[in-house]
Design a protein around this motif. Structure first.
Motif, short mmCIF file in Angstrom:
data_model
loop_
_atom_site.label_atom_id
_atom_site.label_comp_id
_atom_site.label_asym_id
_atom_site.label_seq_id
_atom_site.Cartn_x
_atom_site.Cartn_y
_atom_site.Cartn_z
N VAL A 5 1.05 -1.53 0.20
CA VAL A 5 -0.07 0.26 0.19
C VAL A 5 1.04 1.50 0.24
O VAL A 5 0.34 1.90 -0.29
CB VAL A 5 -1.30 0.03 0.98
N VAL A 8 1.86 2.31 -3.55
CA VAL A 8 0.83 2.44 -4.24
C VAL A 8 0.80 3.88 -3.58
O VAL A 8 0.63 4.91 -4.74
CB VAL A 8 -0.75 2.06 -4.61
N LEU A 19 -6.51 5.07 -0.12
CA LEU A 19 -6.27 3.39 -0.13
C LEU A 19 -7.14 2.55 0.47
O LEU A 19 -7.54 2.02 0.18
CB LEU A 19 -5.04 3.33 -0.45
N ASP A 23 -10.50 0.55 0.43
CA ASP A 23 -10.77 -1.20 0.51
C ASP A 23 -11.76 -0.95 1.23
O ASP A 23 -12.48 -2.56 1.15
CB ASP A 23 -9.63 -1.46 0.84
N PRO A 30 -6.49 -5.22 -2.66
CA PRO A 30 -6.48 -5.66 -3.22
C PRO A 30 -6.28 -6.70 -3.65
O PRO A 30 -6.61 -7.41 -2.65
CB PRO A 30 -5.35 -5.21 -2.40
N GLN A 40 -1.68 -7.05 -1.16
CA GLN A 40 -0.74 -6.52 -2.55
C GLN A 40 -1.93 -5.72 -3.46
O GLN A 40 -2.58 -6.84 -3.57
CB GLN A 40 0.30 -6.88 -2.64
N TYR A 41 -0.98 -4.76 -3.69
CA TYR A 41 -1.96 -4.64 -5.37
C TYR A 41 -1.40 -5.11 -6.81
O TYR A 41 -0.29 -4.89 -6.75
CB TYR A 41 -2.20 -3.05 -5.27
N ASP A 45 -5.56 -4.65 -10.15
CA ASP A 45 -5.70 -3.36 -9.13
C ASP A 45 -5.45 -2.19 -9.46
O ASP A 45 -6.58 -0.87 -9.67
CB ASP A 45 -5.26 -3.89 -7.72
N LEU A 46 -4.92 -1.74 -10.29
CA LEU A 46 -3.52 -0.16 -10.59
C LEU A 46 -4.19 -0.24 -11.07
O LEU A 46 -5.04 1.00 -11.05
CB LEU A 46 -2.62 -0.62 -10.50
#
Length: 258
Positions: A5, A8, A19, A23, A30, A40-41, A45-46
Motif C-alpha cells: 500500500v 502504491v 487507499l 478498501d 487489493p 498487495q495490489y 488493481d492498479l
C-alpha cells in the motif's frame, strides 16, 4: 508482481488513508498477498485505481464511480455525458461569478460607484480597461492627483455621470467632425477641442496639466475610454494625440508671452 500500500500511495499520488478507505468500502480491494500474508495490489488493481482517479478528477462521487466500474459497458458513457453537462453548467456559473467579481474590482479601481445596469445605461459602449485602471492604481496610488481623482469619481452621483457623459459626447462629436472633414490636428479649432477635453478632465476629476494630458493622449487604453469602438476611425488616436501635443505647445508659447 505485487505492490504494498505504501508503494502504491507513493507512485499514484494518493494517501495510504485514501487507499484504506477504498478498501473498506469495497471500491478497490487489493487482490494479491505477500509471502507474509499482507495484501498487495496487482496490475489489475492498479488499472482499476487509474479509473477511479480519472473519475475522481472529473468530480464523480465514490458511489457513482463504484456504479460505473460495476458495469462499465452499460453505464460509463451515459455517466460521462451527464457529468459533461454538469461541468458545462458549472463553468458557465463560474464565468458569471468571475464577471461579477470583475465588475466589483472595476468599481473599486475606477471609482465609478454604479450598479452594472446603471453603468450600461450611463456609459453605453464605453468600457473601463481593468489593466489600465490597475496600472494607474499601482503607479499613481501615492500621488495626490490620483487620490483626488478617485475620490471625486467616487463622489459623483448617477446624474453627475449623465452630465459628464453628455458633455463628453458633445466634445467627441466635434472631434470626429474635424477629423472626418480633414481639418489639421494642429489647427486652431482642433487644438481648441483638445483644450476642451483637458478642461473636462480638470472639471470632473483632477487638475489636468499639459504633461498629464499628453500622457493620457499617448495611451491607447485611455483612448478607448474617450472614443467607443463604434466611433473609432483609423488614425483617430494619433490625430487626437497630435492635437493634444500641439495644444500643449500652444499653451506653453502663450505663457511665455504673458
Amino acid at each position: 508482481m505485487g505492490y504494498a500500500v505504501g508503494q502504491v500511495s507513493a507512485f499514484a499520488g494518493v494517501t495510504v488513508r485514501t487507499l484504506h478507505h477504498y478498501d473498506r468500502t469495497g471500491l478497490l480491494s487489493p487482490g494479491g498477498r505477500s509471502r507474509a500474508g499482507y495484501r498487495q495490489y496487482e496490475d489489475v488493481d492498479l488499472a482499476r485505481l487509474q479509473q477511479i482517479l480519472f473519475y475522481r478528477e472529473l468530480g464523480f462521487p465514490l458511489d457513482e464511480i463504484a456504479e460505473i466500474l460495476a458495469d462499465p459497458q452499460a453505464n460509463a458513457l451515459e455517466h460521462l455525458r451527464t457529468r459533461q453537462r454538469q461541468l458545462a453548467n458549472e463553468i458557465a456559473r463560474l464565468r458569471q461569478l468571475a464577471e461579477v467579481d470583475e465588475r466589483a474590482i472595476e468599481v473599486q479601481q475606477t471609482g465609478v460607484p454604479l450598479a452594472p445596469e446603471e453603468r450600461f445605461e450611463v456609459f453605453g459602449e464605453i468600457a473601463f480597461d481593468l489593466s489600465y485602471a490597475t496600472d494607474a492604481q499601482l503607479k499613481w496610488r501615492d500621488s495626490k492627483g490620483h487620490r483626488e481623482a478617485m475620490a471625486r469619481a467616487s463622489a459623483h452621483t448617477k446624474e453627475d455621470w449623465r452630465r459628464l457623459m453628455a458633455e463628453a459626447a458633445t466634445w467627441r462629436a466635434e472631434l470626429l467632425a474635424g477629423h472626418d472633414d480633414g481639418e489639421p490636428a494642429d489647427g486652431e479649432r482642433i487644438m481648441d477641442i483638445a483644450e476642451q477635453h483637458r478642461l473636462h478632465v480638470s472639471r470632473w476629476f483632477t487638475p489636468c496639466r499639459a504633461e498629464m494630458h499628453q500622457r493620457i493622449a499617448d495611451d491607447p487604453r485611455a483612448f478607448a475610454l474617450v472614443v467607443p469602438p463604434s466611433q473609432q476611425r483609423p488614425g483617430l488616436a494619433a490625430y487626437l494625440a497630435e492635437a493634444v501635443h500641439a495644444n500643449a505647445s500652444r499653451r506653453t508659447r502663450v505663457k511665455k508671452h504673458v
